[in-house]
Design a protein around this motif. Structure first.
Motif, PDB file in Angstrom:
ATOM      1  N   ILE A 358       0.827  -1.208   0.000  1.00 13.27           N
ATOM      2  CA  ILE A 358       0.000   0.000   0.000  1.00 13.27           C
ATOM      3  C   ILE A 358       0.860   1.255   0.000  1.00 13.27           C
ATOM      4  O   ILE A 358       0.487   2.280  -0.592  1.00 13.27           O
ATOM      5  N   SER A 359       2.051   1.201   0.632  1.00 12.68           N
ATOM      6  CA  SER A 359       2.941   2.370   0.688  1.00 12.68           C
ATOM      7  C   SER A 359       3.418   2.809  -0.686  1.00 12.68           C
ATOM      8  O   SER A 359       3.784   3.974  -0.876  1.00 12.68           O
ATOM      9  N   MET A 403      12.220   2.470   0.351  1.00 18.64           N
ATOM     10  CA  MET A 403      13.468   2.229  -0.365  1.00 18.64           C
ATOM     11  C   MET A 403      13.252   2.072  -1.870  1.00 18.64           C
ATOM     12  O   MET A 403      14.180   2.296  -2.656  1.00 18.64           O
ATOM     13  N   VAL A 404      12.050   1.685  -2.278  1.00 13.09           N
ATOM     14  CA  VAL A 404      11.763   1.581  -3.714  1.00 13.09           C
ATOM     15  C   VAL A 404      10.627   2.516  -4.122  1.00 13.09           C
ATOM     16  O   VAL A 404      10.143   2.454  -5.246  1.00 13.09           O
ATOM     17  N   GLN A 405      10.193   3.372  -3.206  1.00 14.41           N
ATOM     18  CA  GLN A 405       9.199   4.398  -3.508  1.00 14.41           C
ATOM     19  C   GLN A 405       9.947   5.744  -3.469  1.00 14.41           C
ATOM     20  O   GLN A 405      10.366   6.186  -2.418  1.00 14.41           O
ATOM     21  N   PRO A 406      10.122   6.387  -4.624  1.00 15.79           N
ATOM     22  CA  PRO A 406      11.001   7.562  -4.695  1.00 15.79           C
ATOM     23  C   PRO A 406      10.450   8.819  -4.045  1.00 15.79           C
ATOM     24  O   PRO A 406      11.153   9.826  -3.964  1.00 15.79           O
ATOM     25  N   PHE A 407       9.222   8.779  -3.554  1.00 12.07           N
ATOM     26  CA  PHE A 407       8.575   9.988  -3.050  1.00 12.07           C
ATOM     27  C   PHE A 407       9.417  10.685  -1.984  1.00 12.07           C
ATOM     28  O   PHE A 407       9.696  11.885  -2.071  1.00 12.07           O
ATOM     29  N   ASP A 422      19.949   7.241  -9.887  1.00  9.93           N
ATOM     30  CA  ASP A 422      21.322   7.235  -9.381  1.00  9.93           C
ATOM     31  C   ASP A 422      21.464   6.440  -8.081  1.00  9.93           C
ATOM     32  O   ASP A 422      22.544   5.943  -7.770  1.00  9.93           O
ATOM     33  N   ILE A 423      20.378   6.344  -7.303  1.00  9.29           N
ATOM     34  CA  ILE A 423      20.484   5.702  -5.988  1.00  9.29           C
ATOM     35  C   ILE A 423      19.629   4.446  -5.847  1.00  9.29           C
ATOM     36  O   ILE A 423      19.840   3.655  -4.925  1.00  9.29           O
ATOM     37  N   MET A 424      18.656   4.240  -6.724  1.00 11.13           N
ATOM     38  CA  MET A 424      17.681   3.178  -6.514  1.00 11.13           C
ATOM     39  C   MET A 424      18.303   1.786  -6.494  1.00 11.13           C
ATOM     40  O   MET A 424      17.857   0.908  -5.742  1.00 11.13           O
ATOM     41  N   GLY A 425      19.321   1.561  -7.315  1.00  8.47           N
ATOM     42  CA  GLY A 425      19.954   0.240  -7.345  1.00  8.47           C
ATOM     43  C   GLY A 425      20.505  -0.169  -5.997  1.00  8.47           C
ATOM     44  O   GLY A 425      20.385  -1.335  -5.572  1.00  8.47           O
ATOM     45  N   TYR A 426      21.108   0.781  -5.286  1.00  8.70           N
ATOM     46  CA  TYR A 426      21.647   0.492  -3.951  1.00  8.70           C
ATOM     47  C   TYR A 426      20.507   0.278  -2.949  1.00  8.70           C
ATOM     48  O   TYR A 426      20.593  -0.581  -2.064  1.00  8.70           O
TER      49      TYR A 426
END
Length: 446
Positions: A358-359, A403-407, A422-426
């Protein structure tokens, strides 16, 4: 092996993760389709819920903008900046730098999520100005990983409303007649143990997943230094009434004295609470007094305001998504589907798992609890599970899904001037660690 896995995640994130704005647009389309399939809502009702949601989030959007702007202005105060520079001077290598950034952000986020978001990115910038052979995106990712402690900390939206008598979102009190104090939510083994484990495991992971010399994406320290100098340029001092007023510390002192008087009154009558409004107010007051002269704070505030644009663009879109999720009953369908096969022991865990899903659509602690809480708390009472633990399961899911929701990465990315890819992979690696640590704790201590 961890470094190789991280390299794969980074490569795919750079190739397939769109700009956060497009991510929000795609989520909007997905939510519309899901509401059409799994709820009895017709297209007109869905569109109406979406449109109304665009505007109901505006007050919260302004609060978020002020959290970021006052936080940046406070961090740019000379006394605070010197402290951050000393902290940034501790590491001498890339892995150590990432660990320092993570711990700074994690501790700051546990104390207050707004402070943690800002301070982690600023320390990353300060370190990048000193160490030339570091991957700046890796440092910024470490700063965002520290945000995984906020909902288990003192500013946790769900824990705060559950401990506040009469709160409209205190669903536990509405169902049981009792508030859930911090002794049943924040200061418990099931909450503190995973936080401690996270503070130990993530630094170890950062050490092993740090990019090698050939893979590092370096940033020019001189560019960062030049950007900061451009922002800190002092205006010419003239002997005019306007200049004297702009540099008058008496103006600052009188305004801060009003703020201190009000906060003292709140403490005296027992109504002081470090909620979102009060955090913004305290950050404003501290920023004013630390900058001392009014015009210096104005310049620092204007500098922080430059980072607000991406937030203001995307908040209405997420408001629309929340409107669809809430008013069509889609969030209720998702939450109930997990409640149906839960038991007394597993309900907090499944609350955590459903919260992660849901997040992705409702990345707001309070707004999230408003749609999930009304189903989780009655289920906890029916199954004789702990309502407070079930609520904290929802909170934990909120912080790991980030961690996988860029908001919530937008403030950090704005300060660092980077993109989400640039950061999502980490952060994917951090997500896996968070799922295991928090989810495992809810099963072990249930």
């Amino acid at each position: 092996m961890l470094r190789q896995l991280t390299r794969v995640c980074v490569r795919y994130a750079e190739r397939y993760i769109p700009d956060p704005y497009l991510y929000a647009v795609l989520l909007t389309f997905i939510t519309v389709v899901a509401a059409l399939i799994w709820t009895p809502s017709d297209p007109v009702k869905i569109l109406t819920a979406w449109y109304n949601g665009l505007w109901t989030i505006l007050a919260f959007a302004l609060q978020m903008a002020l959290v970021l702007t006052t936080g940046v202005a406070l961090a740019k105060a000379p006394i605070v900046k010197r402290m951050l520079e000393k902290l940034a001077g501790l590491p001498s290598q890339q892995a150590g730098a990432a660990i320092v950034v993570f711990l700074t952000s994690a501790i700051g986020s546990w104390l207050n999520w707004g402070f943690g978001l800002v301070i982690g990115a600023i320390v990353a910038r300060e370190i990048a100005k000193r160490l030339r052979d570091v991957d700046f995106a890796f440092l910024v990712a470490a700063a965002y990983m520290g945000f995984m402690t906020w909902a288990s900390g003192l500013s946790s939206s769900i824990a705060l409303v559950s401990a506040t008598h009469g709160s409209a979102l205190n669903i536990i009190e509405k169902q049981t007649g009792k508030v859930a104090g911090f002794n049943t939510t924040i200061f418990t083994y099931y909450n503190l143990v995973p936080v401690v484990l996270l503070v130990i495991i993530i630094p170890l992971a950062l050490y092993f997943m740090a990019p090698g010399a050939r893979d590092r994406k370096r940033v020019d320290p001189d560019m960062l230094i030049a950007e900061d100098k451009a922002e800190q340029e002092e205006a010419e001092t003239e002997s005019t009434f306007a200049a004297l007023l702009e540099n008058s510390w008496i103006v600052t002192l009188l305004l801060v004295a009003m703020g201190v008087a009000y906060e003292t009154h709140l403490i005296a009558v027992g109504k002081f609470a470090l909620d979102l409004d009060n955090f913004i107010f305290l950050a404003l007051m501290l920023g004013l007094i630390f900058h001392w002269r009014p015009i210096r704070y104005v310049r620092a505030f204007n500098s922080g305001a430059k980072t607000v644009g991406p937030i203001l663009l995307q908040f209405p879109l997420y408001g629309g998504i929340m409107g669809i999720m809430t008013n069509t009953g889609l969030a209720a369908v998702m939450a109930q589907s997990f409640v149906d096969f839960s038991t007394q022991r597993t309900l907090p865990f499944w609350s955590f798992i459903s919260s992660n899903i849901i997040s992705l659509f409702v990345p707001s602690g309070g707004g999230h609890w408003a749609v999930q809480g009304p189903f989780m708390v009655p289920a906890a009472l029916k199954l004789h599970a702990d309502p407070a633990m079930t609520a904290m399961g929802t909170a934990m899911g909120e912080q790991t899904a980030n961690m996988v929701q860029p908001f919530w990465a937008l403030p950090i990315l704005a300060i660092a001037r980077l993109g989400i890819r640039d950061i999502m992979g980490y952060c994917v690696i951090a997500l896996v660690i968070g799922l295991v640590v928090y989810g495992g704790s809810l099963l072990v201590f249930a």
